[in-house]
Write a protein that holds these residues in place. Structure first.
Motif, PDB file in Angstrom:
ATOM      1  N   PHE A 110      41.762  57.798  36.328  1.00 14.25           N
ATOM      2  CA  PHE A 110      42.976  57.300  35.658  1.00 14.25           C
ATOM      3  C   PHE A 110      43.207  55.824  35.965  1.00 14.25           C
ATOM      4  O   PHE A 110      42.959  55.392  37.080  1.00 14.25           O
ATOM      5  N   PRO A 111      43.750  55.086  34.990  1.00 21.61           N
ATOM      6  CA  PRO A 111      44.213  53.728  35.292  1.00 21.61           C
ATOM      7  C   PRO A 111      45.699  53.809  35.679  1.00 21.61           C
ATOM      8  O   PRO A 111      46.524  54.244  34.875  1.00 21.61           O
ATOM      9  N   ASN A 154      40.426  43.403  34.826  1.00 23.38           N
ATOM     10  CA  ASN A 154      40.098  43.854  33.470  1.00 23.38           C
ATOM     11  C   ASN A 154      40.923  45.063  33.022  1.00 23.38           C
ATOM     12  O   ASN A 154      40.775  45.523  31.892  1.00 23.38           O
ATOM     13  N   PHE A 155      41.749  45.607  33.926  1.00 26.81           N
ATOM     14  CA  PHE A 155      42.438  46.863  33.605  1.00 26.81           C
ATOM     15  C   PHE A 155      43.927  46.662  33.301  1.00 26.81           C
ATOM     16  O   PHE A 155      44.726  47.576  33.458  1.00 26.81           O
ATOM     17  N   HIS A 156      44.301  45.460  32.897  1.00 28.98           N
ATOM     18  CA  HIS A 156      45.650  45.202  32.378  1.00 28.98           C
ATOM     19  C   HIS A 156      46.749  45.608  33.356  1.00 28.98           C
ATOM     20  O   HIS A 156      47.722  46.267  32.976  1.00 28.98           O
ATOM     21  N   HIS A 193      30.628  53.912  42.821  1.00 24.72           N
ATOM     22  CA  HIS A 193      30.442  55.339  43.137  1.00 24.72           C
ATOM     23  C   HIS A 193      29.148  55.885  42.527  1.00 24.72           C
ATOM     24  O   HIS A 193      28.757  55.485  41.428  1.00 24.72           O
ATOM     25  N   PHE A 209      39.388  52.581  29.399  1.00 26.33           N
ATOM     26  CA  PHE A 209      40.623  52.143  30.067  1.00 26.33           C
ATOM     27  C   PHE A 209      40.816  50.626  30.003  1.00 26.33           C
ATOM     28  O   PHE A 209      41.916  50.133  30.197  1.00 26.33           O
ATOM     29  N   GLN A 210      39.759  49.899  29.744  1.00 29.27           N
ATOM     30  CA  GLN A 210      39.913  48.455  29.559  1.00 29.27           C
ATOM     31  C   GLN A 210      40.344  48.117  28.127  1.00 29.27           C
ATOM     32  O   GLN A 210      40.595  46.966  27.804  1.00 29.27           O
ATOM     33  N   ILE A 256      26.187  36.793  36.215  1.00 32.68           N
ATOM     34  CA  ILE A 256      26.497  38.194  35.934  1.00 32.68           C
ATOM     35  C   ILE A 256      27.981  38.381  35.636  1.00 32.68           C
ATOM     36  O   ILE A 256      28.823  37.609  36.097  1.00 32.68           O
ATOM     37  N   GLU A 257      28.237  39.428  34.850  1.00 28.64           N
ATOM     38  CA  GLU A 257      29.613  39.771  34.514  1.00 28.64           C
ATOM     39  C   GLU A 257      29.892  41.149  35.113  1.00 28.64           C
ATOM     40  O   GLU A 257      29.408  42.161  34.611  1.00 28.64           O
ATOM     41  N   ILE A 258      30.629  41.148  36.206  1.00 33.36           N
ATOM     42  CA  ILE A 258      30.992  42.425  36.831  1.00 33.36           C
ATOM     43  C   ILE A 258      32.040  43.069  35.933  1.00 33.36           C
ATOM     44  O   ILE A 258      33.133  42.540  35.764  1.00 33.36           O
ATOM     45  N   ARG A 259      31.695  44.202  35.333  1.00 37.50           N
ATOM     46  CA  ARG A 259      32.524  44.700  34.230  1.00 37.50           C
ATOM     47  C   ARG A 259      33.794  45.411  34.675  1.00 37.50           C
ATOM     48  O   ARG A 259      34.723  45.524  33.904  1.00 37.50           O
ATOM     49  N   ASP A 260      33.800  45.926  35.903  1.00 32.90           N
ATOM     50  CA  ASP A 260      34.935  46.765  36.278  1.00 32.90           C
ATOM     51  C   ASP A 260      35.854  46.102  37.293  1.00 32.90           C
ATOM     52  O   ASP A 260      36.454  46.777  38.124  1.00 32.90           O
ATOM     53  N   ARG A 261      35.979  44.784  37.214  1.00 24.83           N
ATOM     54  CA  ARG A 261      36.887  44.093  38.122  1.00 24.83           C
ATOM     55  C   ARG A 261      38.327  44.503  37.835  1.00 24.83           C
ATOM     56  O   ARG A 261      38.695  44.785  36.685  1.00 24.83           O
ATOM     57  N   SER A 305      26.124  46.206  38.938  1.00 24.63           N
ATOM     58  CA  SER A 305      27.564  45.935  38.919  1.00 24.63           C
ATOM     59  C   SER A 305      28.000  45.550  37.499  1.00 24.63           C
ATOM     60  O   SER A 305      29.182  45.454  37.209  1.00 24.63           O
ATOM     61  N   GLN A 306      27.038  45.353  36.614  1.00 24.22           N
ATOM     62  CA  GLN A 306      27.351  45.045  35.210  1.00 24.22           C
ATOM     63  C   GLN A 306      27.367  46.291  34.328  1.00 24.22           C
ATOM     64  O   GLN A 306      27.501  46.186  33.105  1.00 24.22           O
ATOM     65  N   SER A 307      27.190  47.474  34.929  1.00 23.53           N
ATOM     66  CA  SER A 307      27.124  48.708  34.129  1.00 23.53           C
ATOM     67  C   SER A 307      28.300  48.828  33.164  1.00 23.53           C
ATOM     68  O   SER A 307      29.447  48.628  33.555  1.00 23.53           O
ATOM     69  N   GLN A 341      35.389  51.519  30.291  1.00 24.07           N
ATOM     70  CA  GLN A 341      35.542  50.706  29.079  1.00 24.07           C
ATOM     71  C   GLN A 341      36.707  51.203  28.232  1.00 24.07           C
ATOM     72  O   GLN A 341      37.427  50.414  27.632  1.00 24.07           O
ATOM     73  N   HIS A 378      41.700  49.775  44.212  1.00 21.96           N
ATOM     74  CA  HIS A 378      40.947  49.863  42.958  1.00 21.96           C
ATOM     75  C   HIS A 378      39.672  50.674  43.178  1.00 21.96           C
ATOM     76  O   HIS A 378      38.895  50.382  44.077  1.00 21.96           O
ATOM     77  N   LYS A 379      39.503  51.669  42.334  1.00 20.20           N
ATOM     78  CA  LYS A 379      38.358  52.590  42.399  1.00 20.20           C
ATOM     79  C   LYS A 379      38.333  53.408  43.691  1.00 20.20           C
ATOM     80  O   LYS A 379      37.273  53.756  44.211  1.00 20.20           O
ATOM     81  N   SER A 380      39.524  53.732  44.204  1.00 16.67           N
ATOM     82  CA  SER A 380      39.608  54.646  45.351  1.00 16.67           C
ATOM     83  C   SER A 380      39.442  56.085  44.874  1.00 16.67           C
ATOM     84  O   SER A 380      39.831  56.434  43.758  1.00 16.67           O
ATOM     85  N   ILE A 397      41.910  51.518  38.919  1.00 17.59           N
ATOM     86  CA  ILE A 397      41.265  52.809  38.663  1.00 17.59           C
ATOM     87  C   ILE A 397      41.401  53.697  39.902  1.00 17.59           C
ATOM     88  O   ILE A 397      41.161  53.243  41.024  1.00 17.59           O
ATOM     89  N   ASP A 436      34.151  45.020  45.730  1.00 18.37           N
ATOM     90  CA  ASP A 436      34.473  46.180  44.892  1.00 18.37           C
ATOM     91  C   ASP A 436      33.695  47.408  45.348  1.00 18.37           C
ATOM     92  O   ASP A 436      32.588  47.311  45.854  1.00 18.37           O
ATOM     93  N   ARG A 437      34.298  48.563  45.071  1.00 20.85           N
ATOM     94  CA  ARG A 437      33.683  49.839  45.412  1.00 20.85           C
ATOM     95  C   ARG A 437      32.906  50.372  44.196  1.00 20.85           C
ATOM     96  O   ARG A 437      33.371  50.216  43.064  1.00 20.85           O
TER      97      ARG A 437
END
Lengths: 504, 91, 123
Positions: C45-46, C22-24, A428, A456-457, C14-19, A446-448, A454, C103-105, C28, A425-426
């Motif tokens: 934007f999603p 997770n964005f339905h 920023h 958007f989730q 750990i829980e990587i929150r922005d995988r 990476s857990q931020s 959040q 994702h996240k570009s 991103i 994952d990227r």
């Protein structure tokens, strides 16, 4: 013959040493399970020197005296309607940001020092950490009392506790302290005791409290200076931690240096909120952020790090970048809040001509060239009935969680974009400082919990801005938007009209 | 670079005699007045003497009473019953 | 492992929150108009990965930047684009994914001749 009175140093030794014991039912490492994993090597805990030889009996005596004075003033402020005597209604917004952004950190500090005091096995640092923990609890209590007075008359205070855990910009100070408190006890002491309390806290409290004094806010001056009277003791604790760790073992130096680098940069980013308060939110200004930075970082920090050179510790990495950013930070932050005023729990405005002239004078290298035109453009848009809002959500820095609005060192026209990859994952970042922090601990960062992601989730009440503001418990139309036209401004104008009538 | 020792007091009736004592005992002291507070700076070191404060307030004074009016400081602290010193030098 | 932790297997918990998952179904995407810093930061934007690049420009990018006085002067054919710091000439018909947007570009764009209010590059 009467016993001769003991000297301070003897009294202090008697009251603080030999209070502990080696455990026998359980091994010491199980009783103190947290003070070794960070890699810090302590050979002799008794070498801890507390420069303020404050014993517990004197501690209670002095703190009680401070409390008596403080609450007498707060009571008097309330009795005399002190809120009507501040310089201008706009001033109250600075206090909103302070009390919603910083006061909950006092509570976090209380918890953090209680934890460190429990888990460091040397008795000297335990006594000092315990005192600081009590101080921090006192600070948050005095600040909540101040909130309660302002909350009777102004918007934006009522949900401070709820908001601290949810609102996008409050995640900046919150995540700062979460990071420190989830570290080991030595990193916590270096993070908060040294980097924050010693190196940076003067920038938070001294000019700002002086600003409160200048703007007629007796309540804030009082809690601020009362808190600050504990601060000198906290500062000496912070510096003692550094000296003690560096004197104990040479292997501690690289670990401590890494923490100093990290927490200097983290603190610098959080204090950007204060930069904006000083330059934009105080109707009567004491000094600019840049001037405060020169006095309290360049001059005071310079002397400090020169002193610490003898241990091999160097000035924090990117201190030069932070100093260069002092020319820009307040302007860039105020711009962020101006365009997201619909999602902020305090009011914003464009600086007046007089204020812009002050900013030009204080920032001759940058204000007229880069920032005055921006405010002039927005002013024209306001006049045309097109007040500028940013209706999208901003990209946030993974480390500091601030919208990525800071520019490249040496180029104020280009946003600084940094990124890293971790497990495919990227991520920023707003700066090299924030990127380095992530790269050193990607498992942690990476857990931020980044507010924008959040939302958007689907974790923040819904997909639209009104849904999210409802989830923040924001009183839309009262807590947020411009100062002009706000209920705050209306009540202020009504008070002033009445006063003028009475004055005839 | 010269290292500046510094101490900041609240600008109150209780602190003013201490500020006066510091001014008298520290040649070359620089004074910065801010609303509500006074910052005192001096190259290398600043000393506060119990006797000088007592002369001004006419009663016994414990240097630890400083805690009631201190705002901030810079320099390494050395404290005993008679003096409170901030300094960057190492004896 | 970079982080120093109490438990050696910290990384396993750990829980990587922005995988992405997770964005339905969305990913991103960040957009940024260079030299127009009255928009304080890139905007986020999603978006569905199969959204055509052209649809993103028309339906997402343009409405959000329309408030800027320079907006109506943009010559869209002349715009320079980068995706994650690589220059691209986007194919407006094909998807974001086909144009290298993951994702996240971060998509940055420059509008030649336009440098914001009074051409100072910060507005």
């Amino acid at each position: 013959m009467a016993a001769k009175k003991l000297g301070l140093k003897q009294r202090y030794a008697l009251m603080t040493r030999g209070l502990d014991w080696e455990t026998t039912y359980q091994p010491m490492d199980e009783v103190f399970p947290f003070d070794k994993f960070e890699g810090i090597k302590i050979t002799d805990w008794s070498k801890w020197e507390d420069p303020f030889r404050l014993t517990m009996d004197n501690y209670w005596k002095f703190q009680a005296e401070k409390e008596r004075k403080l609450y007498a003033v707060l009571d008097s402020f309330a009795q005399n309607n002190g809120q009507m005597g501040v310089s201008d209604a706009k001033y109250v917004n600075a206090i909103k940001l302070f009390l919603t952004g910083v006061s909950p950190l006092e509570y976090q500090a209380h918890r953090g020092f209680a934890h460190a005091g429990r888990h460091l096995r040397g008795v000297g640092p335990r006594v000092a950490a315990q005192m600081q923990s009590l101080d921090e609890l006192r600070h948050v209590q005095t600040q909540v009392h101040t909130i309660s007075q302002y909350n009777k008359y102004f918007d934006g205070f009522a949900e401070f506790r709820h908001m601290h855990d949810r609102v996008w910009y409050l995640s900046v100070p919150k995540s700062f302290f979460d990071d420190a408190r989830s570290a080991g006890p030595f990193e916590y002491m270096v993070a908060i005791g040294f980097a924050f309390e010693y190196v940076l806290t003067n920038l938070l409290f001294v000019p700002f409290m002086s600003g409160a004094a200048y703007n007629g806010d007796m309540a804030t001056v009082t809690f601020g200076f009362s808190a600050q009277s504990d601060e000198s003791r906290h500062m000496t604790l912070g510096i003692e931690v550094i000296k003690f760790l560096l004197e104990q073992h040479p292997d501690n130096l690289p670990i401590v240096q890494k923490w100093v680098d990290k927490w200097f940069w983290r603190g610098h980013r959080v204090l950007g909120l204060v930069a904006m308060m000083m330059d934009y939110m105080l109707p009567k200004k004491v000094m600019s952020w840049k001037e405060a930075w020169e006095i309290y970082f360049t001059e005071a920090g310079g002397a400090l790090f020169q002193d610490l050179e003898r241990y091999g510790l160097r000035v924090p990495k990117y201190a030069d970048v932070a100093t260069a950013e002092a020319e820009h930070m307040s302007h860039q932050n105020w711009s962020i809040f101006y365009q997201y005023t619909h999602a902020a729990g305090f009011h914003t405005w464009l600086p007046s001509d007089e204020e812009m002239d002050w900013l030009s004078e204080k920032y001759p290298n940058t204000f007229d060239k880069y920032y005055r035109p921006r405010y002039e453009m927005w002013r024209e848009m306001e006049k045309d009935g097109k007040r500028f809002y940013n209706n999208a959500l901003p990209q946030l820095c993974t480390t500091c969680q601030i919208p990525m609005g800071y520019t490249e060192p040496g180029d104020p026209t280009t946003i600084a974009f940094r990124s890293s990859e971790y497990k495919g994952d990227r991520y920023h970042f707003c700066s090299d400082g924030c990127k380095d922090i992530f790269d050193n601990e990607p498992e942690k960062f990476s857990q931020s919990w980044l507010p924008v992601h959040q939302i958007f989730q689907g974790n923040c009440g819904g997909a639209t801005v009104p849904d999210v503001l409802a989830w923040y418990n924001m009183n839309v139309g009262a807590d947020n938007m411009d100062q002009a036209g706000s209920p705050d401004q209306k009540i202020w104008d009504a008070w002033k009209t009445k006063q003028e009538k009475v004055a005839g | 670079m010269v290292q500046i020792a510094s101490i900041t007091f609240q600008n109150t009736d209780e602190a003013r005699p201490i500020i006066e004592a510091v001014k008298a005992d520290n040649p070359g002291l620089r004074v910065m007045d801010m609303p509500g507070a006074v910052k005192l700076d001096r190259d290398d070191s600043i000393v506060i003497r119990r006797e000088s404060v007592e002369e001004r307030i006419g009663r016994d004074w414990d240097p630890q009473e400083l805690h009631l009016v201190l705002v901030s400081m810079a320099g390494n602290v050395d404290e005993d019953d008679d003096t409170f010193t901030l300094s960057w030098s190492h004896a | 492992m970079g982080v120093v932790s109490l438990k050696p297997d910290y990384e396993q918990h750990i829980e990587i929150r922005d995988r992405l998952e997770n964005f339905h179904g969305n990913q991103i995407v960040y957009l940024h108009w260079e030299e127009h810093l009255s928009f304080c930061a890139a905007i986020c934007f999603p978006l569905p990965p199969d959204m055509p690049f052209g649809a993103m420009v028309e339906n997402v990018l343009k409405p959000h930047y329309a408030a800027h006085p320079d907006f109506e002067k943009v010559d869209w054919a002349a715009v320079k684009w980068t995706v994650d710091n690589t220059e691209i000439t986007p194919d407006m018909e094909t998807s974001l994914a086909d144009n290298g947007v993951g994702h996240k570009s971060l998509i940055r764009f420059w509008t030649p001749g336009l440098h914001g209010y009074k051409s100072v590059g910060t507005c």
